[in-house]
Design a protein around this motif. Structure first.
Motif, PDB file in Angstrom:
ATOM      1  N   LEU A  22       0.833  -1.205   0.000  1.00 24.78           N
ATOM      2  CA  LEU A  22       0.000   0.000   0.000  1.00 24.78           C
ATOM      3  C   LEU A  22       0.864   1.249   0.000  1.00 24.78           C
ATOM      4  O   LEU A  22       0.513   2.257  -0.612  1.00 24.78           O
ATOM      5  N   THR A  25       1.879   2.045  -3.636  1.00 24.93           N
ATOM      6  CA  THR A  25       0.826   2.615  -4.485  1.00 24.93           C
ATOM      7  C   THR A  25       0.382   3.975  -3.975  1.00 24.93           C
ATOM      8  O   THR A  25       0.170   4.898  -4.757  1.00 24.93           O
ATOM      9  N   ALA A  26       0.272   4.103  -2.635  1.00 24.28           N
ATOM     10  CA  ALA A  26      -0.186   5.392  -2.107  1.00 24.28           C
ATOM     11  C   ALA A  26       0.840   6.477  -2.397  1.00 24.28           C
ATOM     12  O   ALA A  26       0.483   7.611  -2.720  1.00 24.28           O
ATOM     13  N   PHE A  29       0.342   7.638  -5.742  1.00 19.51           N
ATOM     14  CA  PHE A  29      -0.882   8.423  -5.877  1.00 19.51           C
ATOM     15  C   PHE A  29      -0.624   9.887  -5.552  1.00 19.51           C
ATOM     16  O   PHE A  29      -1.150  10.791  -6.203  1.00 19.51           O
TER      17      PHE A  29
ATOM     18  N   VAL C  58      -8.206   7.505  -9.493  1.00 18.24           N
ATOM     19  CA  VAL C  58      -7.340   6.934  -8.456  1.00 18.24           C
ATOM     20  C   VAL C  58      -6.460   5.862  -9.063  1.00 18.24           C
ATOM     21  O   VAL C  58      -5.247   5.850  -8.874  1.00 18.24           O
ATOM     22  N   TRP C 316     -11.318   5.791  -0.754  1.00 17.69           N
ATOM     23  CA  TRP C 316      -9.963   5.866  -1.320  1.00 17.69           C
ATOM     24  C   TRP C 316      -9.121   4.687  -0.859  1.00 17.69           C
ATOM     25  O   TRP C 316      -8.402   4.062  -1.635  1.00 17.69           O
ATOM     26  N   LEU C 320      -7.492   1.794  -3.104  1.00 19.15           N
ATOM     27  CA  LEU C 320      -6.070   1.425  -3.081  1.00 19.15           C
ATOM     28  C   LEU C 320      -5.915  -0.076  -2.899  1.00 19.15           C
ATOM     29  O   LEU C 320      -5.028  -0.677  -3.505  1.00 19.15           O
ATOM     30  N   PHE C 321      -6.765  -0.680  -2.084  1.00 24.15           N
ATOM     31  CA  PHE C 321      -6.719  -2.144  -1.933  1.00 24.15           C
ATOM     32  C   PHE C 321      -6.802  -2.793  -3.303  1.00 24.15           C
ATOM     33  O   PHE C 321      -6.005  -3.638  -3.655  1.00 24.15           O
TER      34      PHE C 321
END
Lengths: 160, 150, 362, 116, 374
Positions: A22, A25-26, A29, C58, C316, C320-321
């Motif tokens: 995560l 990816t975050a 983002f 996203v 959000w 993301l998951f």
């Protein structure tokens, strides 16, 4: 007891591995700078292709509308797919000799696999690749091209 | 194991075999009847241990049809080439080696598909790429009826 | 209290009384229902369209792409264009399909969506149905959307769809429990199942902060199980693209497909808004202890915005998951539920009960 | 606001789907092609029937689910009154969950929690 | 009614047969798998291939040796350069030409870049097969950098056609060294991200560890080469055992595992990307000066005989077998392609696993369908 500890360990490592994923990816983002999308039709004006890009086969002409092709047919022989056809014609030169010159250099873009053998084997460097890569047409017949421009001449000094 | 002893060793298995040292590999020409037994000997024998079947190539020699086997040993890192051929173009048949090397299964099917060479006791000998009404395109006398010209 | 400046109760009361003055009680109810119906359909459509757009953006940003950027500024009209396109697409009836169930399935998923949306408190006074068993009702109804998926897969006369339907059955029998138990944890804390009471109880602090560790664990479990219930993210086994092409909605075309697509997003919205309501304080603003200045500023943000902000944060995270994790296999799905989430949940409920009993919470 | 409002949400859901479907049915084009009505299976006609007996493999889970879901329903009222009843409620639920947990552990050890 | 009941009874005994492919997201091309299922469990998988069979071997019989090369691009399009190199090496070996050092190093560099971009695409598509869609974009993002390097030097992005008998078609582009170094620097930075997002992910572990195990004995018997074979412990790296080009002057490890399951097949490829970067780093700063090609005769005629050349493509051992009868056209050309050989093990591996595992196993073998069909 051992199994309970292992069980808790499993949960811990599992959650940690998920959080690590995560994080990647975050972080992307929140980093629009990392976006790599090419804004293609908009960037046509300033799009620079690599100079060696094999877009399509062309026959370079100089400003006097002269090319280098002596219609020897080596490109036609070296093409693996028969996408090149050289049609020569014979003309009478000023001093009365017969001379073979290029009538039509036909290039079938639809059959070309861009192997580059024609360009490599051409003895007079008459062929080259242009970087034009937008080949889509609505009619298959448009893919058959004549490479020498109308009224073009053999460049002086290119040996026969 | 060096090249010379390999040739000699194979000679010792069967003295009738025609063995020659090629530019790259030791090449053995086998009659079709002896193919399977020789292959299994080469596979099992501790001196040769050809446990890896590299490639099976079907060849049309014009009047003969042949099959070439490239065998490789993962222990001794040597290669041997087995050759066999038959003059029967209608029903060419060899013994299948797919019981010795599982890898042969697809290779033999391919040879059957493209050259029409049959392999006796192959577990699943069907056309691989082409449908059953197609000819055998890798034969030299194959005529393609639907050539598309531009 | 200062943050009751945005109270919708008086507004709805005013509508009610002015209508009652104008017509008979029966017609008043009918008119009110009509108004609420139109508002909810509008809300539904807007949220659906926005979520589809948000998902695309996203996922694009996560994947180093730009996402939709052609239609309108930043491509915001892309989903509307897609909707129009889907309206114009042919509805293909599949040979030998169970026609009745095939057509029934989209109704079920959408109706379930609406029925849950009606029970969610959006702001003070903006609350269509306020049951005293609100949580119970939401759990019961929201799990029915999987039945729509099951029907869709079963009736399609398609093997991929059938396998997808069977998998959605497995999802029913597992994640229902985790959702229920993690919400029970918070019911213990609040002492009520009425959503408005729960939100009101968070006036002094959100439950996720008040209940600290067990509340946080419950929150995480709820998010995981909720994602699973919506058939999303790493739990999209029923439509597992790489195995079953599109799973249960392989045979749905045009606007019927759009219903499933929309329902999936609204389900995600529902899961997120329940999470926001129960764990993150619903429409309550964020307060830090007795820091009056900060709290006062927070109060001026309208509660509806607070609610939406929290919901979209959870959305959000759920998005993301989906864009981070690989898909689970069917047995992993069940293992995760039965061997990990359920025991943890049971223990967590006990811990929470103990903490409430001892008064160790904030 | 009363509970009969549930009906309105049921109705607007149905109306929403119905109206949009009818709208789409009016404006969407239609063309007849027998190939199109075939179920999709990667472009190859299906072999054998679709609705065969199908081994779903979570039979045990379904039974366990039933057990646990009923228990969960029982726990909800408890959860509401937990605060008021106090210690007695807590002890009761510990015993209840202990038995429930034993059941889960039993199923676990019996390998019922393995997909088969 | 009675008839229907009969149907159901007979249906019970049938297997549940599903087509995966030819138009399916996870077959990576046009390949059809006929899968018999029992519930979610796979009983049998039968690959149906030939949807894009182009008869390359037949076409080769009517083309000259330089012309053959461009066809080999189209077999395993992800190791296009290595395929080209194989034909060139076979021809050069037959003619006993001495190849300049510069050519050898250029070819090795290009081969390793090819391997990296191929494995990157594998990583990308494997992530997508398992449902992690983001992996695809990260993989392609980094692969684009390699393709840019290719395009700058060779003019082609994927189908490079860079080799010719006796050398390479053009010299390296002046920017080549700089770009490669930039890429290596970037790639060393993003590889840990790859690990975070997929390799170490607990779901990914659950999906792949212990799925489709292939013991060493079977790997050899089925002729599984490349990273798939090495994951089972089959030391089959042609670069190590029969070094060609400049592989004899670089140090690298042969990535070997013993488990042979999907996870290790995957891991072997990820590790190979690291090894390839090591090879490139050893060579990039000392590319020898010299000609980039030897002058060959205009018409290349191979002396009569048989020539076999093995190279290590990104997917395994590619064997080029040329039978020449002394003409300018080969008599018979056979490509022993790695994917064709690897395909034979598929049915053996997936039996008894679930349909989701079928995708995991199929993906981990990393098939390129045109290489199977040729």
């Amino acid at each position: 007891m051992r199994s309970i500890i292992n069980y808790l360990k499993d949960i811990f490592w599992g959650v940690m591995s998920l959080l690590k994923g995560l994080k990647v990816t975050a972080s992307y983002f929140w980093r629009p700078g990392a976006i790599v999308t090419e804004k293609y039709p908009e960037n046509r004006k300033y799009l620079v292709m690599f100079e060696r890009c094999k877009g399509e086969l062309i026959m370079p002409h100089n400003d006097k509308n002269e090319h280098n092709c002596i219609s020897c047919g080596i490109c036609q022989m070296s093409c693996p797919n028969g996408s090149i056809e050289v049609i020569p014609k014979t003309i009478d030169t000023e001093d009365g000799k017969k001379k073979r010159i290029l009538d039509k250099h036909i290039y079938r873009l639809g059959q070309c696999t861009f192997c580059g053998l024609c360009v490599k084997n051409c003895p007079t460097h008459a062929l080259a690749f242009s970087t034009k890569f937008e080949h889509a047409v609505f009619n298959k017949a448009l893919l058959i091209k004549v490479l020498n421009k109308p009224g073009s001449q053999l460049k002086k000094g290119v040996e026969q | 194991m060096d090249k010379i002893p390999l040739a000699e060793f194979i000679k010792s298995l069967d003295s009738d075999l025609e063995i020659k040292e090629g530019k790259q590999f030791t090449e053995v020409t086998v009659p079709p009847s002896k193919l399977h037994s020789l292959a299994s000997q080469l596979r099992e024998n501790d001196e040769t241990l050809f446990d890896f079947l590299d490639c099976i190539t079907g060849v049309d020699y014009g009047h003969d049809l042949g099959v070439i086997y490239h065998l490789y040993s993962t222990k001794f890192r040597h290669t041997v080439v087995l050759r066999t051929r038959t003059a029967d173009r209608e029903h060419p048949q060899f013994d299948s080696v797919s019981d010795i090397w599982e890898a042969a299964n697809l290779h033999e099917r391919e040879a059957f598909d493209l050259l029409g060479i049959k392999f006796a006791s192959h577990p699943d000998l069907r056309r691989l790429f082409l449908n059953s009404s197609w000819g055998f395109p890798l034969r030299k006398d194959y005529v393609d009826n639907d050539i598309i010209t531009w | 209290m200062p943050f009751d400046i945005y109270d919708f109760t008086s507004f709805t009361k005013w509508i009610d009384t002015s209508l009652e003055n104008a017509m008979s009680p029966f017609w008043t109810t009918v008119t009110e229902m009509a108004i609420a119906g139109v508002l909810f359909i509008l809300f539904y459509a807007v949220v659906g369209l926005f979520l589809v757009y948000a998902e695309r953006k996203v996922c694009a940003f996560v994947q180093n792409r730009l996402g939709p950027n052609r239609l309108g500024p930043y491509g915001i009209f892309q989903t509307i264009a897609d909707l129009i396109k889907l309206l114009f697409k042919e509805l293909i009836p599949i040979k030998n399909a169970d026609r009745f169930l095939f057509n029934l399935a989209p109704y079920i998923v959408i109706i379930v969506n609406f029925m849950v949306l009606g029970a969610i408190p959006y702001a003070k006074g903006l609350h269509a149905i306020d049951f005293n068993i609100g949580i119970f009702y939401i759990i019961a109804v929201s799990s029915m959307s999987v039945i729509g998926v099951l029907l869709a897969g079963w009736s399609s006369n398609n093997k991929y769809s059938l396998i997808g339907a069977m998998r959605s059955g497995a999802q029913i029998v597992s994640y229902e429990l985790s959702v229920g138990l993690s919400l029970i944890t918070m019911v213990i804390f609040a002492g009520s199942m009425q959503l408005s009471v729960i939100v009101e109880a968070q006036r002094t602090g959100w439950f996720i902060f008040k209940g600290h560790i067990p509340a946080f664990i419950a929150f995480v479990i709820y998010i995981i199980a909720g994602t699973a219930e919506t058939n999303r993210g790493p739990f999209d086994l029923a439509e597992a693209e790489s195995e079953l092409t599109a799973g249960y909605h392989t045979e749905y075309s045009g606007i019927k497909f759009a219903f499933f697509y929309l329902a999936e997003f609204i389900n995600m919205f529902i899961v997120a808004s329940i999470a926001a309501t129960i764990f993150l304080g619903g429409w309550m603003p964020f307060h830090i202890g007795t820091w009056e200045g900060f709290n006062r500023i927070m109060d001026f943000v309208p509660p509806f915005i607070w609610y939406l902000g929290k919901t979209f944060f959870v959305i959000w995270v759920i998005m993301l998951f989906k864009w981070t994790f690989p898909r689970l296999r069917i047995d992993q799905l069940l293992t995760l539920e039965w061997k990990y989430l359920l025991p943890i949940n049971l223990v967590n409920v006990l811990i929470m009960a103990f903490i409430v009993l001892m008064g160790w919470h904030f | 606001m009363n509970n009969e409002w549930l009906i309105i949400f049921f109705l607007i859901g149905a109306i929403f789907v119905g109206v949009v479907l009818i709208l789409s049915g009016i404006i969407a084009p239609r063309s007849i092609n027998p190939q199109k009505f075939e179920p999709y299976e990667c472009g190859i006609p299906t072999e054998g029937g679709t609705w065969l007996q199908f081994n779903v493999g979570y039979y045990m889970f379904a039974i366990l689910f039933l057990v646990f879901d009923v228990e969960t329903v029982l726990v909800f009222p408890w959860a509401v009154v937990m605060k008021e009843v106090g210690m007695a409620a807590f002890i009761e639920i510990v015993i209840f969950f202990f038995i429930l947990g034993l059941g889960l552990l039993y199923a676990w050890k019996k390998h019922a929690l393995i997909w088969e | 009614m009675e008839e229907k009941a009969k149907d159901i009874i007979t249906d019970e005994q049938q297997e549940y047969i599903i087509n995966i492919g030819p138009q399916h997201p996870s077959t990576h091309g046009v390949m059809r798998l006929v899968v018999s299922l029992k519930g979610e469990f796979v009983l049998n998988v039968e690959p149906h291939i030939g949807y894009i069979h182009r008869g390359i071997e037949k076409m080769c019989e009517s083309l000259t040796y330089p012309q053959i090369i461009h066809l080999t691009d189209r077999m395993d399009y992800l190791s296009a350069h290595i395929n080209n190199e194989a034909v060139c090496l076979a021809v050069e070996k037959a003619l006993e030409v001495d190849i300049p050092d510069r050519v050898k190093v250029i070819r090795t560099l290009m081969s390793e870049l090819t391997r990296i971009q191929s494995h990157e695409l594998f990583w990308a598509s494997y992530g997508m097969d398992l449902g992690g869609q983001t992996c695809y974009f990260y993989g392609l993002r980094d692969r684009e950098m390699v393709l840019d390097i290719f395009e700058e030097t060779t003019g082609g992005r994927m189908i490079v056609s860079y080799n010719c008998p006796g050398g390479v078609m053009y010299d390296l582009h002046p920017n080549f060294r700089k770009r490669v170094k930039e890429f290596i620097k970037h790639f060393r930075k993003v590889l840990p991200e790859y690990d975070d997002i997929l390799t170490n992910n607990v779901i990914f572990h659950g999906r792949t560890v212990g799925i489709g195990p292939l013991p060493l004995k079977e790997a050899i018997a089925y002729g599984i080469t490349g990273p798939s074979g090495r994951a089972s412990g089959f030391s089959c790296d042609v670069r190590k055992h029969e070094p060609y080009s400049a592989y004899d002057r670089v140090k690298f490890n042969e990535v070997l595992f013993t488990e042979g399951d999907s996870y290790h097949r995957y891991l072997a490829r990820v590790e190979e990307m690291r090894e390839s970067m090591d090879i490139i780093e050893q060579l990039i700063d000392n590319i020898p000066e010299g000609p980039y090609a030897v002058k060959m005769k205009p018409v290349i005629k191979l002396p009569e005989g048989e020539y076999y050349q093995r190279v290590e493509t990104a997917r395994g051992e590619l064997g080029v077998f040329i039978i020449s009868d002394g003409n300018k056209l080969p008599y018979r050309v056979k490509f022993r392609t790695p994917n064709f050989a690897n395909l034979s093990v598929l049915n053996h591996l997936v039996k008894g696993f679930k349909i989701a595992d079928l995708i995991a196993i199929f993906g981990s073998l990393d098939f390129v369908i045109p290489d199977i069909d040729r």
